[in-house]
Design an enzyme around this catalytic site. Structure first.
Site, mmCIF file in Angstrom:
data_model
loop_
_atom_site.group_PDB
_atom_site.id
_atom_site.type_symbol
_atom_site.label_atom_id
_atom_site.label_comp_id
_atom_site.label_asym_id
_atom_site.label_seq_id
_atom_site.Cartn_x
_atom_site.Cartn_y
_atom_site.Cartn_z
ATOM 1 C CE LYS A 126 39.698 48.640 41.271
ATOM 2 N NZ LYS A 126 40.637 49.202 40.286
ATOM 3 C CG ASP A 166 42.900 46.498 41.452
ATOM 4 O OD1 ASP A 166 43.047 47.409 40.634
ATOM 5 O OD2 ASP A 166 43.257 46.614 42.644
HETATM 6 N N1 GLU Z 1 42.293 47.301 37.950
HETATM 7 C C1 GLU Z 1 42.811 48.030 36.832
HETATM 8 C C2 GLU Z 1 42.565 49.514 37.011
HETATM 9 O O1 GLU Z 1 42.504 49.961 38.099
HETATM 10 C C3 GLU Z 1 42.269 47.518 35.521
HETATM 11 C C4 GLU Z 1 40.801 47.672 35.355
HETATM 12 C C5 GLU Z 1 40.288 47.089 34.069
HETATM 13 O O2 GLU Z 1 41.086 46.618 33.258
HETATM 14 O O3 GLU Z 1 39.072 47.110 33.889
HETATM 15 O O4 GLU Z 1 42.476 50.294 36.101
#
Ligand code: GLU
Length: 449
Positions: A126, A166
């Site tokens: 993240k 996100d």
């Molecule tokens: N932010 C989204 C999640 O929490 C998508 C992450 C992504 O597509 O890599 O899963």
């Protein structure tokens, strides 16, 4: 509780007292794993749990940018590469003023298990920054993204770490981030980011995927409960990308979302957010950068409740789809008092641990965890990565069919994992266990590090 599990939870709490969200998610996940750890004494020997709660790597970097009036601003950027045992690190970037190491680590930790649950080869990560996009001009957003990528580009890559969007990071931001990456690398390496625009390697259905996936998951829950989604009312929070996808798919299937929320309060629309005009208006609300849900009530003449959350509303299904810790004990009690049968988490960790335990203990309530319910987003990102490496474009039908299959499998694997471990129909523990098993197995096979 297994004593090794308990020891690690306490260790994390003592070691990271200033990271409450991270401690919370560690406690939530690890406490589900007791039956698995009981069965595998070799995990304690390899100190697997202490290893899994520590990120493999985490970067903090300075992001300096200039606003439209020539004032200079300094923000903090992060990338937490939490676990790469089953694939390249994968996870979104969040731009929001409350971003800090605790939030990054909680989201990164959740992402490990979520990504594993998809069955696809993606590790957990993240990132983000404590940058507040509210009210920023397009050029300011662009300059911020460029500066952010100047710091990040050397640590990511299609086989290394693949960021995505996100909160606060959508298609526009991904475009600016990719442009800067391409400029710095001098290569068209578009597998480095997902959530891209269609003209340069994005995947059809990616914008819809998290919301669609959540509804596909809900359909599994309803089917096993002898119910159909048609005619159901859904109380949602948020009005962003995820809620938009939920509204769209729910409407297609004859269900309706009746509440939306924002930082300013919530709206209730008894007719449902079901027409094309209303659903499209959510996109406008988001791109306006105003971050106000009251705009919806101004436009469509529905009730707006300032500074309140929609958890006192009666509906068939409750889907918290906004921030972490949106539902505390007080709201959980309201939800239980309203005899809600389906409590389907969508946002990451929307429920405090005590509220989650309380809801799970309610007779007649079915609780589903976000790391399973919202996994369709990242799963479709992995499908985007496949298309990029194949240099192919799949049709919307192909992507949607894959997404649907993945969500059905996530549900089934969660149900099976809980049953296998003597926990009955427990979607929360089942998701944690199913997600953990695969990562644990990979870590065991790859030796100590
Ligand atoms: N932010 C989204 C999640 O929490 C998508 C992450 C992504 O597509 O890599 O899963």
């Amino acid at each position: 509780m297994n004593s090794y599990v308990e020891k690690v939870i306490n260790y994390v709490k003592t070691k990271y007292p200033h990271q409450p969200e991270f401690c919370q998610t560690v406690e939530e996940v690890l406490s589900s794993l007791s039956p698995v750890i009981d069965k595998h004494p070799e995990y304690e020997k390899a100190d697997l749990l202490n290893r899994i709660v520590e990120p493999e790597r985490m970067f903090t970097f300075r992001v300096v940018w200039e606003d439209d009036n020539g004032n200079v601003h300094t923000n903090v950027g992060y990338r937490c590469q939490f676990n790469g045992a089953i694939g390249p690190y994968k996870g979104g970037l969040r731009f929001q003023k409350n971003v800090n190491p605790s939030i990054m680590k909680f989201l990164g930790f959740e992402q490990i298990f979520k990504n594993s649950l998809t069955g696809l080869p993606i590790g957990g990560a993240k990132g983000g920054a404590d940058f507040d996009p509210t009210g920023k001009s397009d050029r300011e957003i662009m300059r911020f993204c460029q500066s952010f990528m100047q710091a990040l580009y050397r640590y990511i890559g299609p086989d290394v770490d693949v960021p995505a969007g996100d909160m606060g990071v959508g298609g526009r931001e991904i475009g600016y981030l990719y442009g800067e990456y391409r400029r710095l690398k001098g290569k068209f390496e578009n597998g480095v980011l997902t959530g891209k625009g269609l003209s340069y390697g994005g995947s059809l259905i990616r914008p819809e995927a998290t919301g669609y996936g959540a509804i596909y998951y809900l359909q599994n829950v309803l089917r096993d409960d002898g119910q159909d989604i048609a005619g159901k009312t859904i109380a949602c929070s948020g009005f962003g990308n995820v809620t938009w996808g939920i509204c769209k798919k729910a409407a297609q299937l004859g269900a309706k979302v009746i509440t939306l929320s924002g930082p300013d309060g919530y709206i209730i629309d008894p007719d449902g957010v079901i027409t094309e005009e209303k659903i499209n208006y959510l996109l406008e609300m988001r791109s306006s950068g105003r971050n106000r849900v009251q705009d919806y009530s101004d436009k469509f003449g529905v009730e707006f409740h300032a500074n309140e959350k929609p958890w006192g509303i009666k509906a068939d299904v409750v889907m918290p789809s906004a921030l972490q810790n949106d539902v505390h004990m007080e709201q959980a009690k309201q939800i239980a008092a309203n005899n809600i049968r389906y409590y389907i988490e969508v946002a990451n960790m929307p429920t405090t641990n005590d509220a989650l335990q309380y809801l799970m203990s309610q007779e007649g309530m079915i609780v589903a965890p976000s790391k399973a319910v919202n996994a369709g987003g990242v799963a479709t990102s992995a499908l985007e990565m496949s298309q990029n490496s194949e240099r192919l474009v799949w049709t919307a039908e192909e992507v949607d069919a894959q997404l649907h299959k993945i969500m059905d499998t996530i549900y089934k694997n969660s149900v099976d994992a809980a049953k296998r471990n003597g926990l009955g129909y427990n979607l929360v523990a089942g998701a944690n266990i199913a997600g953990f098993e695969r990562v644990a197995d990979a870590m065991m096979q790859q030796g100590l590090f």
